[in-house]
Design an enzyme around this catalytic site. Structure first.
Site, PDB file in Angstrom:
ATOM      1  N   HIS A  38      -3.174   2.010   8.163  1.00 49.58           N
ATOM      2  CA  HIS A  38      -3.476   0.972   8.872  1.00 49.58           C
ATOM      3  C   HIS A  38      -2.689   0.958  10.211  1.00 49.58           C
ATOM      4  O   HIS A  38      -1.375   1.566  10.294  1.00 49.58           O
ATOM      5  CB  HIS A  38      -3.474  -0.222   8.136  1.00 49.58           C
ATOM      6  CG  HIS A  38      -4.749  -0.616   7.531  1.00 49.58           C
ATOM      7  ND1 HIS A  38      -5.398  -1.802   7.686  1.00 49.58           N
ATOM      8  CD2 HIS A  38      -5.263  -0.058   6.621  1.00 49.58           C
ATOM      9  CE1 HIS A  38      -6.336  -1.959   6.972  1.00 49.58           C
ATOM     10  NE2 HIS A  38      -6.463  -1.016   6.277  1.00 49.58           N
ATOM     11  N   GLU A 106     -12.398   1.064   9.995  1.00 51.07           N
ATOM     12  CA  GLU A 106     -12.722  -0.277  10.171  1.00 51.07           C
ATOM     13  C   GLU A 106     -12.212  -0.524  11.834  1.00 51.07           C
ATOM     14  O   GLU A 106     -11.304   0.134  12.291  1.00 51.07           O
ATOM     15  CB  GLU A 106     -11.814  -1.138   9.462  1.00 51.07           C
ATOM     16  CG  GLU A 106     -11.994  -0.913   7.949  1.00 51.07           C
ATOM     17  CD  GLU A 106     -10.640  -0.366   7.417  1.00 51.07           C
ATOM     18  OE1 GLU A 106      -9.886   0.139   8.141  1.00 51.07           O
ATOM     19  OE2 GLU A 106     -10.977   0.106   6.265  1.00 51.07           O
TER      20      GLU A 106
END
Length: 321
Positions: A38, A106
């Site tokens: 991430h 995402e």
């Protein structure tokens, strides 16, 4: 028989903590590691997000377990030619103990350079082309590529493993699962759904490995564990596509009131009931998964690893035997 691994959360822990957790996981009897990739945590309460490739470099020296990213998005934030170099070097450092898990990503992590965030079908097109680019580079030969989404000129990786890095594809719906079956070296999903495993195997995946993961919160006080999950990981219970399209941790925090403690209690294993923990992991094995990864939410990492070393993992092995 499924193999059980530990899922390292880069959103919740810094580099030194992750390396220490990996050591504890190996000592507890876990057989492999997942690690998330991430740029941001899902919310500020999680509070971390180290660069995964630096952490994996440290892990390669700290433990002997196989390692896989779960998952890297090789399409927007980092060009697939650069990620190919990172993955190839990692495979060399781990003596071939590395698999690259990839997914369509995402907005939370991928929009940071100001690029448009494409719709789902375009993201899957980009993912397939990115995999093509990376596989070409894993051969160690010069790659020139002019595709719909990526251009590569005179690129060659000089540090490559003896065997190409396996690429497993994450999928939560029929389209992504179909892509995984068609071009993946394995399949990753986060729910113990036998229908998805069946789609992957029948769609071309055959006997390739299927891996899944889940989060739990071990603790002697079940209610306190529920509160810990509700504070740190309410995002995992948000419905629909919000997880893919919201751009900042602040947006996820704004939706936290949609998730109640009762929802956490009903959907996440919390507390120290051995049977509940065993049942949650066995659900994956029973659905045809080859590898199952579990992540401990919250600060009581040592308690979790002691609990799994002495009670949960032996019970899983006894059930399998």
């Amino acid at each position: 028989m499924a193999e059980y691994g530990y899922f390292l959360s880069t959103e919740e822990f810094g580099p030194a903590e992750l390396v220490e957790q990996a050591r504890m996981a190996e000592q507890a009897g876990f057989r492999s590691l997942w690690i998330s990739d991430h740029y941001h945590p899902w919310n500020d309460a999680q509070g971390q997000s180290p660069f995964v490739w630096s952490v994996i470099g440290a892990l390669s020296e700290a433990v002997s377990l196989p390692i896989q990213t779960a998952v890297t998005c090789p399409t927007v934030r980092i060009h697939p030619a650069v990620l190919a170099q990172a993955a190839a070097t990692t495979a060399v450092m781990t003596n071939g103990r590395f698999r690259l898990g990839v997914g369509s990503g995402e907005a939370l992590n991928e929009h940071i350079l100001g690029d448009a965030w494409p719709p789902a079908h375009v993201r899957l097109e980009m993912l397939e082309e990115a995999i093509q680019v990376m596989r070409g580079l894993f051969t160690g030969e010069e790659v020139n590529h002019r595709g719909t989404h990526y251009t590569v000129e005179n690129a060659r990786l000089y540090t490559v493993p003896d065997e190409p890095v396996p690429i497993d594809i994450s999928g939560f719906g029929p389209q992504a699962t179909s892509l995984a079956a068609r071009v993946g070296d394995g399949y990753i999903t986060m729910m113990p759904e036998e229908s998805m495993v069946s789609q992957f195997r029948k769609g071309g995946g055959g006997a390739k490995p299927v891996s899944g993961g889940t989060k739990v919160c071990y603790g002697q006080d079940r209610d306190e564990a529920v509160r810990t999950v509700h504070r740190l990981w309410p995002n995992q219970l948000l419905p629909g596509e919000m997880g893919q399209i919201l751009p900042t941790p602040r947006h996820f925090e704004q939706l936290q009131p949609l998730v109640t403690e009762d929802m956490v209690r009903e959907n996440t294993v919390c507390g120290d009931d051995v049977d509940e923990h065993v049942s949650a992991l066995t659900a994956f094995a029973d659905s045809g998964f080859d590898h199952v990864y579990v992540n401990q939410i919250g600060p009581d990492q040592r308690g979790f690893f002691d609990f799994y070393r002495t009670k949960v993992l032996p019970q899983l092995q006894q059930n399998a035997g």
